[in-house]
Design a protein around this motif. Structure first.
Motif, PDB file in Angstrom:
ATOM      1  N   ALA A  30       0.831  -1.199   0.000  1.00 47.53           N
ATOM      2  CA  ALA A  30       0.000   0.000   0.000  1.00 47.53           C
ATOM      3  C   ALA A  30       0.868   1.252   0.000  1.00 47.53           C
ATOM      4  CB  ALA A  30      -0.933  -0.007   1.202  1.00 47.53           C
ATOM      5  N   TYR A  31       1.941   1.244   0.782  1.00 45.83           N
ATOM      6  CA  TYR A  31       2.868   2.372   0.828  1.00 45.83           C
ATOM      7  C   TYR A  31       3.438   2.640  -0.564  1.00 45.83           C
ATOM      8  CZ  TYR A  31       6.593   5.390   2.608  1.00 45.83           C
ATOM      9  OH  TYR A  31       7.417   6.450   2.859  1.00 45.83           O
ATOM     10  N   ALA A  32       3.876   1.582  -1.225  1.00 48.28           N
ATOM     11  CA  ALA A  32       4.446   1.730  -2.566  1.00 48.28           C
ATOM     12  C   ALA A  32       3.398   2.233  -3.557  1.00 48.28           C
ATOM     13  CB  ALA A  32       5.028   0.407  -3.036  1.00 48.28           C
ATOM     14  N   LEU A  33       2.187   1.728  -3.453  1.00 44.14           N
ATOM     15  CA  LEU A  33       1.119   2.169  -4.344  1.00 44.14           C
ATOM     16  C   LEU A  33       0.807   3.646  -4.138  1.00 44.14           C
ATOM     17  CD1 LEU A  33      -1.031   1.306  -6.439  1.00 44.14           C
ATOM     18  CD2 LEU A  33      -2.545   0.893  -4.513  1.00 44.14           C
ATOM     19  N   PHE A  34       0.726   4.073  -2.886  1.00 41.88           N
ATOM     20  CA  PHE A  34       0.439   5.476  -2.610  1.00 41.88           C
ATOM     21  C   PHE A  34       1.564   6.382  -3.104  1.00 41.88           C
ATOM     22  CE2 PHE A  34      -2.359   3.887   1.010  1.00 41.88           C
ATOM     23  CZ  PHE A  34      -3.508   4.052   0.268  1.00 41.88           C
ATOM     24  N   VAL A  35       2.801   5.941  -2.995  1.00 43.74           N
ATOM     25  CA  VAL A  35       3.929   6.719  -3.506  1.00 43.74           C
ATOM     26  C   VAL A  35       3.827   6.833  -5.021  1.00 43.74           C
ATOM     27  CG1 VAL A  35       6.431   6.664  -3.863  1.00 43.74           C
ATOM     28  CG2 VAL A  35       5.497   6.276  -1.592  1.00 43.74           C
ATOM     29  N   MET A  36       3.474   5.736  -5.693  1.00 48.66           N
ATOM     30  CA  MET A  36       3.385   5.749  -7.160  1.00 48.66           C
ATOM     31  C   MET A  36       2.289   6.678  -7.675  1.00 48.66           C
ATOM     32  SD  MET A  36       4.200   1.955  -8.579  1.00 48.66           S
ATOM     33  CE  MET A  36       3.216   0.994  -7.447  1.00 48.66           C
ATOM     34  N   ILE A  37       1.181   6.793  -6.939  1.00 51.42           N
ATOM     35  CA  ILE A  37       0.103   7.664  -7.422  1.00 51.42           C
ATOM     36  C   ILE A  37       0.232   9.093  -6.896  1.00 51.42           C
ATOM     37  CG2 ILE A  37      -1.502   5.775  -7.772  1.00 51.42           C
ATOM     38  CD1 ILE A  37      -2.927   6.561  -5.209  1.00 51.42           C
ATOM     39  N   GLY A  38       1.271   9.362  -6.126  1.00 51.20           N
ATOM     40  CA  GLY A  38       1.551  10.727  -5.702  1.00 51.20           C
ATOM     41  C   GLY A  38       0.800  11.197  -4.467  1.00 51.20           C
ATOM     42  N   VAL A  39       0.387  10.281  -3.614  1.00 53.55           N
ATOM     43  CA  VAL A  39      -0.319  10.632  -2.378  1.00 53.55           C
ATOM     44  C   VAL A  39       0.629  10.413  -1.212  1.00 53.55           C
ATOM     45  CG1 VAL A  39      -2.284   9.993  -0.914  1.00 53.55           C
ATOM     46  CG2 VAL A  39      -2.524   9.954  -3.383  1.00 53.55           C
ATOM     47  N   ASP A  40       0.516  11.261  -0.181  1.00 53.24           N
ATOM     48  CA  ASP A  40       1.346  11.084   1.010  1.00 53.24           C
ATOM     49  C   ASP A  40       0.994   9.746   1.661  1.00 53.24           C
ATOM     50  OD1 ASP A  40       2.982  11.455   3.206  1.00 53.24           O
ATOM     51  OD2 ASP A  40       1.498  12.655   4.288  1.00 53.24           O
ATOM     52  N   PRO A  41       1.926   8.772   1.655  1.00 52.95           N
ATOM     53  CA  PRO A  41       1.581   7.428   2.145  1.00 52.95           C
ATOM     54  C   PRO A  41       1.282   7.365   3.639  1.00 52.95           C
ATOM     55  CG  PRO A  41       3.881   7.525   1.458  1.00 52.95           C
ATOM     56  CD  PRO A  41       3.263   8.836   1.121  1.00 52.95           C
ATOM     57  N   ILE A  42       1.944   8.169   4.444  1.00 55.75           N
ATOM     58  CA  ILE A  42       1.694   8.139   5.893  1.00 55.75           C
ATOM     59  C   ILE A  42       0.281   8.624   6.191  1.00 55.75           C
ATOM     60  CG2 ILE A  42       2.458   9.004   8.126  1.00 55.75           C
ATOM     61  CD1 ILE A  42       4.418   7.057   6.776  1.00 55.75           C
ATOM     62  N   LYS A  43      -0.109   9.713   5.557  1.00 50.37           N
ATOM     63  CA  LYS A  43      -1.450  10.259   5.764  1.00 50.37           C
ATOM     64  C   LYS A  43      -2.514   9.287   5.242  1.00 50.37           C
ATOM     65  CE  LYS A  43      -2.808  14.796   5.563  1.00 50.37           C
ATOM     66  NZ  LYS A  43      -2.922  16.103   4.912  1.00 50.37           N
ATOM     67  N   ALA A  44      -2.270   8.694   4.074  1.00 50.26           N
ATOM     68  CA  ALA A  44      -3.230   7.764   3.484  1.00 50.26           C
ATOM     69  C   ALA A  44      -3.376   6.513   4.348  1.00 50.26           C
ATOM     70  CB  ALA A  44      -2.799   7.391   2.075  1.00 50.26           C
ATOM     71  N   LEU A  45      -2.266   5.949   4.809  1.00 49.48           N
ATOM     72  CA  LEU A  45      -2.346   4.766   5.669  1.00 49.48           C
ATOM     73  C   LEU A  45      -3.012   5.097   7.003  1.00 49.48           C
ATOM     74  CD1 LEU A  45       1.072   3.058   4.921  1.00 49.48           C
ATOM     75  CD2 LEU A  45      -1.201   2.243   4.306  1.00 49.48           C
ATOM     76  N   GLY A  46      -2.814   6.320   7.489  1.00 49.15           N
ATOM     77  CA  GLY A  46      -3.513   6.744   8.697  1.00 49.15           C
ATOM     78  C   GLY A  46      -5.022   6.757   8.500  1.00 49.15           C
ATOM     79  N   HIS A  47      -5.454   7.242   7.320  1.00 51.96           N
ATOM     80  CA  HIS A  47      -6.892   7.234   7.011  1.00 51.96           C
ATOM     81  C   HIS A  47      -7.433   5.823   6.901  1.00 51.96           C
ATOM     82  CE1 HIS A  47      -7.691  11.458   6.551  1.00 51.96           C
ATOM     83  NE2 HIS A  47      -6.649  11.604   5.730  1.00 51.96           N
ATOM     84  N   VAL A  48      -6.643   4.923   6.370  1.00 55.92           N
ATOM     85  CA  VAL A  48      -7.112   3.556   6.152  1.00 55.92           C
ATOM     86  C   VAL A  48      -7.071   2.724   7.435  1.00 55.92           C
ATOM     87  CG1 VAL A  48      -6.570   1.406   4.944  1.00 55.92           C
ATOM     88  CG2 VAL A  48      -6.504   3.571   3.716  1.00 55.92           C
ATOM     89  N   ILE A  49      -6.018   2.896   8.251  1.00 52.78           N
ATOM     90  CA  ILE A  49      -5.810   2.016   9.405  1.00 52.78           C
ATOM     91  C   ILE A  49      -6.315   2.624  10.713  1.00 52.78           C
ATOM     92  CG2 ILE A  49      -4.045   0.867  10.795  1.00 52.78           C
ATOM     93  CD1 ILE A  49      -2.396   0.618   8.190  1.00 52.78           C
ATOM     94  N   ILE A  50      -6.077   3.905  10.948  1.00 54.82           N
ATOM     95  CA  ILE A  50      -6.374   4.507  12.252  1.00 54.82           C
ATOM     96  C   ILE A  50      -7.748   5.166  12.306  1.00 54.82           C
ATOM     97  CG2 ILE A  50      -5.615   6.258  13.907  1.00 54.82           C
ATOM     98  CD1 ILE A  50      -2.744   5.649  12.891  1.00 54.82           C
TER      99      ILE A  50
END
Length: 88
Positions: A30-50
């Motif tokens: 997921a981190y790699a995918l978010f980096v590839m599409i240009g989204v901040d991966p930490i913020k995106a994973l926070g939305h998905v997990i936390i």
């Protein structure tokens, strides 16, 4: 030619590390995918997990979305256990 043989005993190490490894690999993918599409991966994973556990409304929405998936999984597992493969 090598032959595959079933294990006689389940490994306790594999029993505990396989789900952990699957979760870690999912987060890395997921981190790699978010980096590839240009989204901040930490913020995106926070939305998905936390975020789904951050409020009572979010928890209820999580249950609303998870309940049908859990019922589907239960039905499929019963069918597979009974050797019924027609899931259509």
């Amino acid at each position: 030619m090598p032959r595959l043989e079933p294990r006689t005993e389940r490994s306790k190490v594999l029993l505990w590390t396989t789900p952990l490894l699957a979760a870690v690999m999912t987060v890395i993918s997921a981190y790699a995918l978010f980096v590839m599409i240009g989204v901040d991966p930490i913020k995106a994973l926070g939305h998905v997990i936390i975020d789904p556990f951050s409020s009572s409304y979010a928890r209820s929405e999580l249950l609303v979305k998870a309940a049908p998936l859990a019922l589907i999984a239960l039905g499929l597992s019963l069918g597979f256990r009974a050797n019924v493969w027609n899931i259509g």
